[in-house]
Design a protein around this motif. Structure first.
Motif, PDB file in Angstrom:
ATOM      1  N   LYS A 135      50.179  55.561  35.608  1.00 25.78           N
ATOM      2  CA  LYS A 135      49.739  54.160  35.576  1.00 25.78           C
ATOM      3  C   LYS A 135      50.435  53.331  36.648  1.00 25.78           C
ATOM      4  CE  LYS A 135      48.479  53.935  30.668  1.00 25.78           C
ATOM      5  NZ  LYS A 135      48.775  53.302  29.363  1.00 25.78           N
ATOM      6  N   VAL A 136      51.703  53.613  36.868  1.00 24.39           N
ATOM      7  CA  VAL A 136      52.448  52.902  37.906  1.00 24.39           C
ATOM      8  C   VAL A 136      51.832  53.184  39.269  1.00 24.39           C
ATOM      9  CG1 VAL A 136      54.673  52.762  39.104  1.00 24.39           C
ATOM     10  CG2 VAL A 136      54.606  52.839  36.603  1.00 24.39           C
ATOM     11  N   THR A 137      51.498  54.451  39.521  1.00 29.69           N
ATOM     12  CA  THR A 137      50.877  54.830  40.789  1.00 29.69           C
ATOM     13  C   THR A 137      49.549  54.109  40.985  1.00 29.69           C
ATOM     14  OG1 THR A 137      51.901  57.025  40.750  1.00 29.69           O
ATOM     15  CG2 THR A 137      49.937  56.777  42.121  1.00 29.69           C
ATOM     16  N   ARG A 138      48.732  54.086  39.946  1.00 29.92           N
ATOM     17  CA  ARG A 138      47.420  53.452  40.048  1.00 29.92           C
ATOM     18  C   ARG A 138      47.546  51.956  40.342  1.00 29.92           C
ATOM     19  NH1 ARG A 138      44.844  53.394  34.643  1.00 29.92           N
ATOM     20  NH2 ARG A 138      45.882  51.364  34.530  1.00 29.92           N
ATOM     21  N   GLN A 139      48.432  51.272  39.596  1.00 29.76           N
ATOM     22  CA  GLN A 139      48.587  49.834  39.798  1.00 29.76           C
ATOM     23  C   GLN A 139      49.177  49.520  41.179  1.00 29.76           C
ATOM     24  OE1 GLN A 139      50.965  48.732  36.425  1.00 29.76           O
ATOM     25  NE2 GLN A 139      49.340  49.154  34.946  1.00 29.76           N
ATOM     26  N   PHE A 140      50.112  50.351  41.603  1.00 30.97           N
ATOM     27  CA  PHE A 140      50.723  50.183  42.923  1.00 30.97           C
ATOM     28  C   PHE A 140      49.662  50.275  44.025  1.00 30.97           C
ATOM     29  CE2 PHE A 140      52.397  52.555  46.626  1.00 30.97           C
ATOM     30  CZ  PHE A 140      53.262  51.609  47.139  1.00 30.97           C
ATOM     31  N   LEU A 141      48.811  51.301  43.948  1.00 32.60           N
ATOM     32  CA  LEU A 141      47.804  51.497  44.989  1.00 32.60           C
ATOM     33  C   LEU A 141      46.716  50.425  44.940  1.00 32.60           C
ATOM     34  CD1 LEU A 141      47.547  55.380  45.004  1.00 32.60           C
ATOM     35  CD2 LEU A 141      48.571  53.900  46.726  1.00 32.60           C
ATOM     36  N   GLU A 142      46.426  49.926  43.756  1.00 34.44           N
ATOM     37  CA  GLU A 142      45.453  48.823  43.661  1.00 34.44           C
ATOM     38  C   GLU A 142      45.963  47.593  44.418  1.00 34.44           C
ATOM     39  OE1 GLU A 142      44.904  48.278  39.489  1.00 34.44           O
ATOM     40  OE2 GLU A 142      43.432  49.889  39.298  1.00 34.44           O
ATOM     41  N   ARG A 143      47.262  47.310  44.278  1.00 30.68           N
ATOM     42  CA  ARG A 143      47.828  46.154  44.973  1.00 30.68           C
ATOM     43  C   ARG A 143      47.867  46.385  46.480  1.00 30.68           C
ATOM     44  NH1 ARG A 143      51.510  46.521  40.697  1.00 30.68           N
ATOM     45  NH2 ARG A 143      53.101  47.361  42.088  1.00 30.68           N
ATOM     46  N   VAL A 144      48.263  47.585  46.884  1.00 32.23           N
ATOM     47  CA  VAL A 144      48.307  47.898  48.313  1.00 32.23           C
ATOM     48  C   VAL A 144      46.912  47.799  48.918  1.00 32.23           C
ATOM     49  CG1 VAL A 144      48.741  49.709  50.023  1.00 32.23           C
ATOM     50  CG2 VAL A 144      50.370  49.359  48.158  1.00 32.23           C
ATOM     51  N   GLN A 145      45.928  48.385  48.238  1.00 31.23           N
ATOM     52  CA  GLN A 145      44.567  48.386  48.771  1.00 31.23           C
ATOM     53  C   GLN A 145      44.010  46.969  48.877  1.00 31.23           C
ATOM     54  OE1 GLN A 145      41.723  51.583  47.833  1.00 31.23           O
ATOM     55  NE2 GLN A 145      40.413  49.989  46.957  1.00 31.23           N
ATOM     56  N   ALA A 146      44.259  46.146  47.865  1.00 29.14           N
ATOM     57  CA  ALA A 146      43.751  44.777  47.892  1.00 29.14           C
ATOM     58  C   ALA A 146      44.296  44.017  49.099  1.00 29.14           C
ATOM     59  CB  ALA A 146      44.113  44.060  46.600  1.00 29.14           C
ATOM     60  N   ARG A 147      45.582  44.225  49.406  1.00 26.65           N
ATOM     61  CA  ARG A 147      46.177  43.545  50.561  1.00 26.65           C
ATOM     62  C   ARG A 147      45.733  44.173  51.879  1.00 26.65           C
ATOM     63  NH1 ARG A 147      52.512  43.030  49.971  1.00 26.65           N
ATOM     64  NH2 ARG A 147      52.169  41.987  51.975  1.00 26.65           N
ATOM     65  N   ALA A 148      45.637  45.507  51.894  1.00 23.86           N
ATOM     66  CA  ALA A 148      45.312  46.215  53.144  1.00 23.86           C
ATOM     67  C   ALA A 148      43.878  45.971  53.592  1.00 23.86           C
ATOM     68  CB  ALA A 148      45.558  47.709  52.972  1.00 23.86           C
ATOM     69  N   LEU A 149      42.976  45.735  52.644  1.00 23.64           N
ATOM     70  CA  LEU A 149      41.572  45.523  52.994  1.00 23.64           C
ATOM     71  C   LEU A 149      41.290  44.095  53.449  1.00 23.64           C
ATOM     72  CD1 LEU A 149      39.724  47.586  50.227  1.00 23.64           C
ATOM     73  CD2 LEU A 149      40.069  48.184  52.629  1.00 23.64           C
ATOM     74  N   GLY A 150      42.293  43.262  53.439  1.00 19.84           N
ATOM     75  CA  GLY A 150      42.105  41.888  53.898  1.00 19.84           C
ATOM     76  C   GLY A 150      41.750  41.841  55.373  1.00 19.84           C
TER      77      GLY A 150
END
Length: 300
Positions: free
Chosen positions: A46-61
């Motif tokens: 779950k930590v991995t999933r939430q971490f990558l969701e945050r990274v992806q949201a910022r990276a796709l900006g």
């Protein structure tokens, strides 16, 4: 510690750094590789999933993808989110307004708890404080002897209980000794077990009620990975922790416990222990740990 994880992350993130143009499919593919690396390092799912969701949201900006160096921007995002995952800034200890400050140190047998107590004492003495140790692990006579030996090595007195005494009474007596002798910090070494059981938790609850400690620190063995996370969760639910000390950090090749434990439990990591030397205790800094994981020069 973290060498294998850092090397593998560097390979994945290196693909971003090498590109002058980054597209959304490239970001998604790269983050899938990061996901695999983290899961294989025993980071909580779950930590991995939430971490990558945050990274992806910022990276796709748009400001990232259209920037002059988008790859380096993504590497920085990963670094920043790692630091956030590890905690919100360097954790501090709470000090009592009147002496002594009481620190209850808890943990399972074999976690390095008693050695950590001595390491804390050495650290505090080096900061100009006057610690006193209380040997309240009275079910294992060797624990009292071990703490007495370690106290002698670091030059810190030890208030000893004897087998059969009530640990709470011993701890209360240690508080009075600390006040009498001008000892500003009382570090209480509590009983450990091979696994969590109700008698141990009852004793810890009694100690907490009587001593009203400023800190309750759990020593968790980083080498046990997600077991350390589960132990921390249960201790926190049962007695309420104020901080974590991750021991044996130098022996953990994967690092999953370090990356998971603060996020899962909501309890900050305050110190990390490395090696058997009594000066092998470091204050925990999320930003520095994130940089250590990613390797020097990984972030612009």
């Amino acid at each position: 510690m973290f060498e294998e994880l850092g090397n593998r992350l560097d390979v994945v993130l290196g693909k971003f750094r090498q590109r002058g143009v980054i597209t959304e499919p490239m970001i998604r593919d790269g983050l899938r590789e990061v996901r695999r690396v983290l899961l294989e390092a025993d980071v909580n799912y779950k930590v991995t999933r939430q971490f990558l969701e945050r990274v992806q949201a910022r990276a796709l900006g748009e400001q990232v993808i259209k920037s002059v160096s988008p790859g380096q921007q993504i590497v920085k995002i990963v670094h920043d989110e790692l630091a956030s995952l590890l905690g919100e800034g360097p954790a501090t200890l709470e000090w009592a307004s009147t002496v002594p400050t009481v620190i209850l140190v808890v943990g399972l047998q074999g976690s390095g708890k008693t050695t950590t107590v001595a390491k804390l004492a050495k650290r505090f003495a080096g900061e100009g404080r006057a610690p006193l140790l209380a040997a309240c692990d009275l079910y294992r006579p060797a624990a009292v002897d071990q703490l007495a030996t370690l106290g002698e090595q670091v030059g810190v007195p030890v208030h000893r209980g004897v087998s059969g005494e009530d640990p709470v009474a011993v701890a209360n007596a240690a508080v009075e000794v600390a006040r009498r002798d001008g000892r500003t910090v009382l570090i209480v070494d509590t009983a450990g077990r091979l696994q969590i059981d109700e008698p141990m938790m009852d004793e810890l609850r009694r100690l907490k009620a009587d001593l009203a400690p400023q800190e309750i620190l759990l020593v968790a063995d980083a080498m046990t990975g997600q077991d350390a996370v589960r132990v921390a969760e249960e201790f926190h639910q049962r007695i309420g922790l104020t901080g974590l000390v991750l021991s044996k950090l130098d022996g953990d090749a994967r690092g999953g416990a370090v990356l998971s434990i603060a996020h899962v439990t909501g309890v900050p990591v305050k110190f990390v222990g490395t090696g058997e030397r009594l000066d092998g205790l470091e204050a925990f800094h999320p930003e520095r740990m994130a940089s250590r994981i990613m390797g020097m020069g990984a972030v612009a």
